[in-house]
Design a protein around this motif. Structure first.
Motif, PDB file in Angstrom:
ATOM      1  N   ASP A 168       0.825  -1.208   0.000  1.00  0.00           N
ATOM      2  CA  ASP A 168       0.000   0.000   0.000  1.00  0.00           C
ATOM      3  C   ASP A 168       0.862   1.263   0.000  1.00  0.00           C
ATOM      4  N   LEU A 169       2.116   1.110   0.441  1.00  0.00           N
ATOM      5  CA  LEU A 169       3.065   2.227   0.426  1.00  0.00           C
ATOM      6  C   LEU A 169       4.463   1.659   0.253  1.00  0.00           C
ATOM      7  N   PHE A 170       5.196   2.202  -0.714  1.00  0.00           N
ATOM      8  CA  PHE A 170       6.591   1.818  -0.937  1.00  0.00           C
ATOM      9  C   PHE A 170       7.476   3.010  -0.621  1.00  0.00           C
ATOM     10  N   VAL A 171       8.557   2.789   0.153  1.00  0.00           N
ATOM     11  CA  VAL A 171       9.468   3.866   0.547  1.00  0.00           C
ATOM     12  C   VAL A 171      10.878   3.520   0.089  1.00  0.00           C
ATOM     13  N   ASP A 172      11.467   4.408  -0.704  1.00  0.00           N
ATOM     14  CA  ASP A 172      12.845   4.247  -1.152  1.00  0.00           C
ATOM     15  C   ASP A 172      13.770   4.858  -0.100  1.00  0.00           C
ATOM     16  N   ALA A 173      14.450   3.987   0.643  1.00  0.00           N
ATOM     17  CA  ALA A 173      15.454   4.421   1.628  1.00  0.00           C
ATOM     18  C   ALA A 173      16.782   3.748   1.309  1.00  0.00           C
ATOM     19  N   THR A 174      17.082   3.636   0.003  1.00  0.00           N
ATOM     20  CA  THR A 174      18.259   2.891  -0.433  1.00  0.00           C
ATOM     21  C   THR A 174      19.532   3.720  -0.478  1.00  0.00           C
ATOM     22  N   GLY A 175      19.485   4.977  -0.048  1.00  0.00           N
ATOM     23  CA  GLY A 175      20.696   5.757   0.113  1.00  0.00           C
ATOM     24  C   GLY A 175      21.290   6.287  -1.174  1.00  0.00           C
ATOM     25  N   ARG A 176      22.620   6.489  -1.139  1.00  0.00           N
ATOM     26  CA  ARG A 176      23.318   7.137  -2.247  1.00  0.00           C
ATOM     27  C   ARG A 176      23.252   6.338  -3.542  1.00  0.00           C
ATOM     28  N   GLY A 177      23.166   5.023  -3.443  1.00  0.00           N
ATOM     29  CA  GLY A 177      23.144   4.200  -4.645  1.00  0.00           C
ATOM     30  C   GLY A 177      21.754   3.905  -5.152  1.00  0.00           C
ATOM     31  N   TYR A 309       4.134   5.957  -2.979  1.00  0.00           N
ATOM     32  CA  TYR A 309       5.578   5.945  -3.195  1.00  0.00           C
ATOM     33  C   TYR A 309       6.164   7.143  -2.443  1.00  0.00           C
ATOM     34  N   LEU A 310       7.210   6.917  -1.643  1.00  0.00           N
ATOM     35  CA  LEU A 310       7.916   7.987  -0.947  1.00  0.00           C
ATOM     36  C   LEU A 310       9.422   7.789  -1.108  1.00  0.00           C
ATOM     37  N   VAL A 311      10.169   8.838  -0.828  1.00  0.00           N
ATOM     38  CA  VAL A 311      11.635   8.797  -0.863  1.00  0.00           C
ATOM     39  C   VAL A 311      12.148   9.490   0.394  1.00  0.00           C
ATOM     40  N   VAL A 312      13.116   8.874   1.073  1.00  0.00           N
ATOM     41  CA  VAL A 312      13.640   9.449   2.314  1.00  0.00           C
ATOM     42  C   VAL A 312      15.163   9.304   2.365  1.00  0.00           C
ATOM     43  N   GLY A 313      15.771   9.990   3.340  1.00  0.00           N
ATOM     44  CA  GLY A 313      17.192   9.836   3.618  1.00  0.00           C
ATOM     45  C   GLY A 313      18.080  10.287   2.472  1.00  0.00           C
ATOM     46  N   ASP A 314      19.215   9.594   2.297  1.00  0.00           N
ATOM     47  CA  ASP A 314      20.164   9.966   1.258  1.00  0.00           C
ATOM     48  C   ASP A 314      19.589   9.807  -0.145  1.00  0.00           C
ATOM     49  N   ALA A 315      18.566   8.992  -0.310  1.00  0.00           N
ATOM     50  CA  ALA A 315      17.921   8.887  -1.621  1.00  0.00           C
ATOM     51  C   ALA A 315      17.204  10.187  -1.976  1.00  0.00           C
ATOM     52  N   LEU A 316      16.866  10.962  -0.967  1.00  0.00           N
ATOM     53  CA  LEU A 316      16.220  12.258  -1.165  1.00  0.00           C
ATOM     54  C   LEU A 316      17.254  13.372  -1.235  1.00  0.00           C
ATOM     55  N   CYS A 317      18.210  13.351  -0.317  1.00  0.00           N
ATOM     56  CA  CYS A 317      19.280  14.359  -0.309  1.00  0.00           C
ATOM     57  C   CYS A 317      20.506  13.764   0.354  1.00  0.00           C
ATOM     58  N   GLN A 318      21.612  13.738  -0.373  1.00  0.00           N
ATOM     59  CA  GLN A 318      22.864  13.242   0.189  1.00  0.00           C
ATOM     60  C   GLN A 318      23.806  14.421   0.400  1.00  0.00           C
ATOM     61  N   ARG A 351       2.964  14.225  -1.748  1.00  0.00           N
ATOM     62  CA  ARG A 351       3.060  15.669  -1.951  1.00  0.00           C
ATOM     63  C   ARG A 351       3.178  16.407  -0.617  1.00  0.00           C
ATOM     64  N   ARG A 352       2.380  15.972   0.373  1.00  0.00           N
ATOM     65  CA  ARG A 352       2.454  16.622   1.688  1.00  0.00           C
ATOM     66  C   ARG A 352       3.809  16.382   2.340  1.00  0.00           C
ATOM     67  N   PHE A 353       4.290  15.139   2.271  1.00  0.00           N
ATOM     68  CA  PHE A 353       5.565  14.818   2.904  1.00  0.00           C
ATOM     69  C   PHE A 353       6.720  15.555   2.233  1.00  0.00           C
ATOM     70  N   PHE A 354       6.755  15.585   0.906  1.00  0.00           N
ATOM     71  CA  PHE A 354       7.869  16.232   0.221  1.00  0.00           C
ATOM     72  C   PHE A 354       7.922  17.730   0.529  1.00  0.00           C
ATOM     73  N   ARG A 355       6.763  18.351   0.711  1.00  0.00           N
ATOM     74  CA  ARG A 355       6.770  19.770   1.096  1.00  0.00           C
ATOM     75  C   ARG A 355       7.427  19.946   2.461  1.00  0.00           C
ATOM     76  N   HIS A 356       7.070  19.086   3.411  1.00  0.00           N
ATOM     77  CA  HIS A 356       7.686  19.157   4.738  1.00  0.00           C
ATOM     78  C   HIS A 356       9.181  18.849   4.659  1.00  0.00           C
ATOM     79  N   ALA A 357       9.528  17.806   3.900  1.00  0.00           N
ATOM     80  CA  ALA A 357      10.931  17.408   3.797  1.00  0.00           C
ATOM     81  C   ALA A 357      11.775  18.519   3.175  1.00  0.00           C
ATOM     82  N   ALA A 358      11.215  19.254   2.227  1.00  0.00           N
ATOM     83  CA  ALA A 358      11.959  20.347   1.600  1.00  0.00           C
ATOM     84  C   ALA A 358      12.309  21.422   2.618  1.00  0.00           C
TER      85      ALA A 358
END
Length: 457
Positions: A168-177, A309-318, A351-358
């Protein structure tokens, strides 16, 4: 709880573990997918080569971790970690100026990255409905139609056929690679705009035995100068160890051999680390690592992004790791995701999360990029704002050398506990501006030729 049955997190690093902890409050089942072998004890693993090096968890990150994991401080202290005052117990040298002693009320957690990750992994794995699948890799998130929401994740386990795991939700937390651009293209979406800066950072770390009384501080941090782009840090850690990391920019690479390592320490902007290392017993060889380009992916600027779909951590900003911001930003993103899920876990979550993360990323990214642009070897646009701020920060470091209150304010901002505006409070401005601008520094002393980068020992 329809629609909130199963979340899948790709990556069992710090960002993935914190994200899974938050998701466990909303989703009945959370699967963490990790391709590495996860050590039973606090050991380094292949997918986190940087774990051998000294890591800093800023005070704001420590605060969030204590909130997410009640009892964390006491548990880590029992495992040999230390909690110290970031000003009183740390020797800081910024731009060649030794920071004034004082108390900052900013807790500084001293622990190795493998020990912290192992503890968090143990706590997360014990949560109801959470599983960690190791030796397993995410091939791609899957949607039932192009442009539709993610409904499953295709996995590949060692010696097994690919498996389709409902999600129901996939999160990319795979880091720099991470493979985010490829995954999004497969779903029918374009990549996020990117901002990049290459500091040319290379660092080398070595462990030493700690002996009581070998230093009157529990950490030493020497920042690089524009005229001398070399720095280093020594942190106490569990197991009666010092974790020492030396770094350089623009071809100033720390050596990979013991003699060269000590010689590089001699050339830092202050002698503290060199003097310390001469007294310590090494516990192993130096390990070197080149840091890829720092990248910020601006997902909040996309007009189309898949649901589920979400993106977090170094996958979002390294970040440039010499500023120690990565783990704390990941913790703040986890806290922001918790707030988003509490307010509304339904459609539009990304969309809500990415605004906060920015907003979370803006300050540390500007601090990191502005700091990098102090060095002539780093390519980038040096706006009038960047030049003025860097000039002001240079004068602030001079003021912090004999004004403990200015030092504490700077540390509060650097630890993401206070906003940057605090650096321009009237009391700080008075202390900074009454000091005359410093003359340009003399040319840096000649250093030994930069050593070519070799594989870590």
């Amino acid at each position: 709880m329809a629609g909130h049955d199963h979340a899948v997190v790709a990556g069992a690093g710090i960002a993935g573990l914190l994200t899974a902890r938050v998701l466990s409050d909303t989703y009945r089942n959370v699967s963490i997918i990790e391709r590495d072998t996860l050590p039973d004890e606090a050991g380094a693993r292949r997918g986190v080569p940087q774990s051998h090096h000294a890591h800093g968890l800023l005070a704001k990150g420590f605060e969030i971790l204590e909130d997410l994991f009640p009892g964390l401080r006491e548990d880590l202290l029992a495992r040999g970690a230390m909690v110290r005052d970031a000003q009183a117990d740390v020797r800081w040298i910024n731009d060649g100026h030794r920071m004034a002693a004082g108390s900052s009320d900013l807790p500084c957690l001293l622990i190795s990255r493998p020990a912290l990750e192992h503890y968090l992994r143990t706590r997360v794995a014990a949560l109801p409905g959470v599983e960690i699948r190791q030796h397993c890799e995410v091939l791609e998130p899957v949607a039932e139609r192009t442009g539709g929401p993610v409904t499953a994740v295709r996995l590949l386990r060692v010696n097994a056929e690919p498996e389709l795991l409902p999600s129901d939700l996939f999160v990319d937390a795979t880091g720099r690679g991470n493979r985010g651009e490829t995954w999004l293209a497969g779903l029918g979406y374009g990549p996020a705009p990117e901002e990049r800066i290459d500091s040319g950072l290379v660092y080398s770390s070595r462990e030493y035995r700690h002996v009581p009384g070998d230093l009157d501080a529990d950490a030493v941090i020497i920042g690089a100068q524009g005229s001398n782009p070399r720095g280093g840090v020594a942190l106490r850690a569990e197991g009666d160890r010092w974790l020492v990391t030396l770094f350089g920019l623009g071809g100033n690479h720390p050596a990979g051999d013991p003699d060269g390592y000590l010689e590089f320490a001699r050339t830092l902007p202050a002698p503290d680390l060199h003097e310390l290392l001469q007294r310590l017993e090494p516990l192993g060889p130096p390990r070197r690592m080149r840091i890829p380009v720092s990248i910020r992916r601006r997902y909040e600027r996309l007009t189309r992004f898949p649901e589920g779909y979400l993106v977090v951590g170094d996958a979002l900003c390294q970040f440039n790791p010499s500023y120690g911001q990565g783990m704390t930003v990941a913790a703040r993103e986890a806290a922001a995701l918790r707030d988003c899920l509490t307010a509304d876990p339904g459609p539009g979550l990304a969309r809500r999360f990415f605004r906060h993360a920015a907003k979370i990323t803006d300050v540390p990214w500007d601090m990191s990029v502005g700091g990098d642009l102090r060095f002539p070897s780093v390519q980038g646009r040096r706006t009038a704002r960047v030049r003025i701020l860097n000039g002001y920060i240079a004068r602030l470091h001079r003021a912090a050398a004999d004004d403990p209150a200015v030092a504490a304010t700077f540390l509060g901002v650097a630890n993401l506990r206070r906003p940057p505006q605090a650096l321009f409070a009237p009391s700080v401005l008075r202390s900074v501006l009454r000091r005359r601008p410093q003359l340009p520094p003399p040319p840096a002393p000649e250093h030994p030729a930069a050593t070519p980068l070799r594989p870590a020992a």
